[in-house]
Design a protein around this motif. Structure first.
Motif, short mmCIF file in Angstrom:
data_model
loop_
_atom_site.label_atom_id
_atom_site.label_comp_id
_atom_site.label_asym_id
_atom_site.label_seq_id
_atom_site.Cartn_x
_atom_site.Cartn_y
_atom_site.Cartn_z
N GLY A 1 70.68 71.69 46.98
CA GLY A 1 71.06 71.42 47.49
C GLY A 1 72.39 71.16 48.47
N ASN A 2 72.97 70.02 48.43
CA ASN A 2 73.90 69.61 49.91
C ASN A 2 75.14 70.68 50.27
OD1 ASN A 2 74.64 68.00 47.29
ND2 ASN A 2 77.07 68.35 48.54
N HIS A 3 75.73 71.24 49.05
CA HIS A 3 76.53 72.53 49.33
C HIS A 3 76.12 74.06 49.69
CE1 HIS A 3 80.52 71.33 48.11
NE2 HIS A 3 79.47 69.37 47.38
N ASP A 4 74.35 74.15 49.32
CA ASP A 4 74.04 75.52 49.96
C ASP A 4 73.73 75.18 51.50
OD1 ASP A 4 73.70 75.86 47.31
OD2 ASP A 4 71.38 74.60 47.35
N TYR A 5 73.95 73.98 51.94
CA TYR A 5 73.76 73.88 53.64
C TYR A 5 75.12 73.98 54.40
CZ TYR A 5 68.99 72.36 54.08
OH TYR A 5 67.68 72.00 53.23
N VAL A 6 75.88 74.23 53.53
CA VAL A 6 77.73 74.08 54.17
C VAL A 6 77.45 75.84 55.56
CG1 VAL A 6 79.75 74.85 54.30
CG2 VAL A 6 78.61 73.19 52.89
N ASP A 7 77.93 75.05 56.50
CA ASP A 7 77.97 76.72 57.90
C ASP A 7 77.14 76.54 58.67
OD1 ASP A 7 80.94 75.46 58.05
OD2 ASP A 7 81.72 77.37 56.34
N VAL A 8 75.89 75.88 57.73
CA VAL A 8 74.55 76.44 58.34
C VAL A 8 73.99 75.38 59.46
CG1 VAL A 8 71.89 76.79 57.78
CG2 VAL A 8 73.73 77.08 55.63
N GLU A 9 74.22 76.16 60.96
CA GLU A 9 73.86 75.21 61.66
C GLU A 9 72.12 74.89 61.89
OE1 GLU A 9 73.15 76.50 66.80
OE2 GLU A 9 74.25 77.73 65.81
N ASP A 10 71.02 75.64 61.61
CA ASP A 10 69.85 74.98 61.67
C ASP A 10 69.10 75.39 59.86
OD1 ASP A 10 67.07 74.36 62.02
OD2 ASP A 10 67.01 75.90 63.28
N GLY A 11 69.28 74.51 58.87
CA GLY A 11 68.71 73.88 57.76
C GLY A 11 66.99 74.24 57.05
N SER A 12 66.66 74.35 58.42
CA SER A 12 64.61 74.23 58.32
C SER A 12 64.11 75.30 58.10
CB SER A 12 64.39 74.41 60.02
OG SER A 12 64.40 75.14 60.66
N GLY A 13 65.14 76.41 58.09
CA GLY A 13 64.35 77.65 57.28
C GLY A 13 66.23 78.56 56.20
N LEU B 1 73.44 76.16 44.39
CA LEU B 1 74.18 77.68 43.99
C LEU B 1 75.22 77.86 44.36
CD1 LEU B 1 73.00 80.06 42.10
CD2 LEU B 1 72.53 80.84 43.74
N VAL B 2 75.38 77.51 45.20
CA VAL B 2 76.79 78.65 45.98
C VAL B 2 78.13 76.63 46.82
CG1 VAL B 2 76.10 80.23 46.92
CG2 VAL B 2 75.43 78.56 48.14
N ASP B 3 78.89 76.97 46.71
CA ASP B 3 79.48 75.68 46.85
C ASP B 3 79.93 75.61 48.86
OD1 ASP B 3 82.12 73.23 46.34
OD2 ASP B 3 83.08 74.29 47.80
N VAL B 4 79.69 76.62 49.70
CA VAL B 4 79.86 76.82 51.06
C VAL B 4 79.34 77.62 51.28
CG1 VAL B 4 83.12 75.91 50.84
CG2 VAL B 4 81.94 78.14 50.53
N GLY B 5 77.95 77.47 50.87
CA GLY B 5 76.73 78.03 51.68
C GLY B 5 76.87 79.32 51.43
N PRO B 6 75.97 79.57 52.58
CA PRO B 6 74.97 81.21 51.99
C PRO B 6 76.24 82.23 52.25
CG PRO B 6 74.01 79.97 54.13
CD PRO B 6 75.35 79.04 53.73
N LYS B 7 77.79 82.05 52.76
CA LYS B 7 78.29 83.52 53.00
C LYS B 7 78.26 83.75 51.36
CE LYS B 7 83.27 81.20 52.82
NZ LYS B 7 83.56 81.62 51.61
#
Length: 293
Positions: free
Chosen positions: A100-112, A73-79
């Motif tokens: 998707g993989n881009h949703d995880y950018v700059d996320v330290e712990d992806g579990s939540g 949905l986003v390119d560089v994570g939740p920001k």
């Protein structure tokens, strides 16, 4: 029998048959990759908000049962997540996200991370009429989605090392796979669907087939499970922005075109699921397809 009475009876027959074959209608969106940053190559990041607005208006007019957003949905994570989610929340019917993989950018712990995307779980199911929809998380085993030193990171490392040794070509930093736990969960859902005579569509971010370097890390393991259950009628994925199509042992493998590409051409679709066929009505760059079961 008069011709008017005959035609009236014929119409009533066809109407009653149609009533017994209700169609499930689903909005489809893949890879908007919105970001507040300048265009790079064919990716027009800021333009995705206007494309989402346009897609939402059109999908609302179609009266779908729900919409599935297939990741990135986003390119560089939740920001940049808030304005993108605001667009999706204008849908009149439920929206079901996968990551998707881009949703995880700059996320330290992806579990939540799934909670930020208003998802009930990292992977889950949706039921409608005689259908079961399985929404997988193909990012579960990925370097970008796991914490350093965790068991998940170690499992990813072993999987990735094996792919490198085998020269598979999909051992890329933007690809991920699913755990044994998720695979067992998926089999449980397939058994449940088979016992209740429900048809199944599997949604993923990373494609499972064909193999072109963008497929999920353990796609062959997932395919090996799917092929055991003839209730699976299609797999629908994102990630590969040009889109793609192939048949794996008779199962349609549809990769949707990514919304992010081009300055002004949109990409979204309406999926209609009948008793004997799948109709994907693509808009903009999204390819239309009609597939008989």
């Amino acid at each position: 029998m008069g011709i008017k009475l005959f035609l009236s009876l014929l119409f009533s027959l066809f109407y009653s048959m149609g009533q017994g074959q209700s169609v499930v209608r689903i909005g489809l969106i893949a890879d908007p990759q919105y970001a507040d940053k300048d265009t790079h190559g064919s990716r027009f990041y800021r333009n995705s908000l206007a494309k989402l607005d346009s897609a939402v208006v059109a999908i609302n007019k179609e009266g779908v049962d729900f919409t599935v957003m297939l990741g990135d949905l986003v390119d560089v994570g939740p920001k940049d997540l808030t304005p993108a989610l605001q667009r999706l929340h204008k849908l009149k019917r439920p929206i079901y996200n996968i990551l998707g993989n881009h949703d995880y950018v700059d996320v330290e712990d992806g579990s939540g991370l799934y909670k930020s995307y208003k998802m009930p779980n990292p992977y889950y199911t949706v039921e409608k009429e005689g259908w079961l929809f399985i929404l997988l998380n193909t990012n579960e085993l990925a370097e970008y989605a796991t914490k350093a030193g965790s068991g998940e990171r170690q499992t990813w490392q072993m999987l990735n090392d094996g792919l490198k040794t085998g020269k598979r070509g999909n051992d890329q930093p933007w690809n991920g796979g699913i755990s044994t736990t998720q695979l067992k969960w998926m089999e449980k859902q397939l058994k449940k669907a088979q016992s209740k005579a429900k048809k199944v569509i599997v949604f993923t971010h990373h494609p499972l087939y064909p193999e072109n370097g963008l497929e999920a890390l353990n796609n062959r393991e997932i395919l090996g499970l799917i092929e055991k259950y003839p209730v699976v009628k299609a797999v629908i994925s994102g990630h590969h922005h040009p889109g793609n199509f192939a048949s794996y042992k008779g199962i349609p493998m549809i990769t949707l075109e990514g919304m992010i590409e081009t300055a002004d051409q949109n990409a979204y679709g309406i999926l209609e699921l009948g008793v004997h066929q799948l109709n994907l009505h693509g808009e903009g760059r999204m390819t239309s397809r009609k597939i008989a079961f």
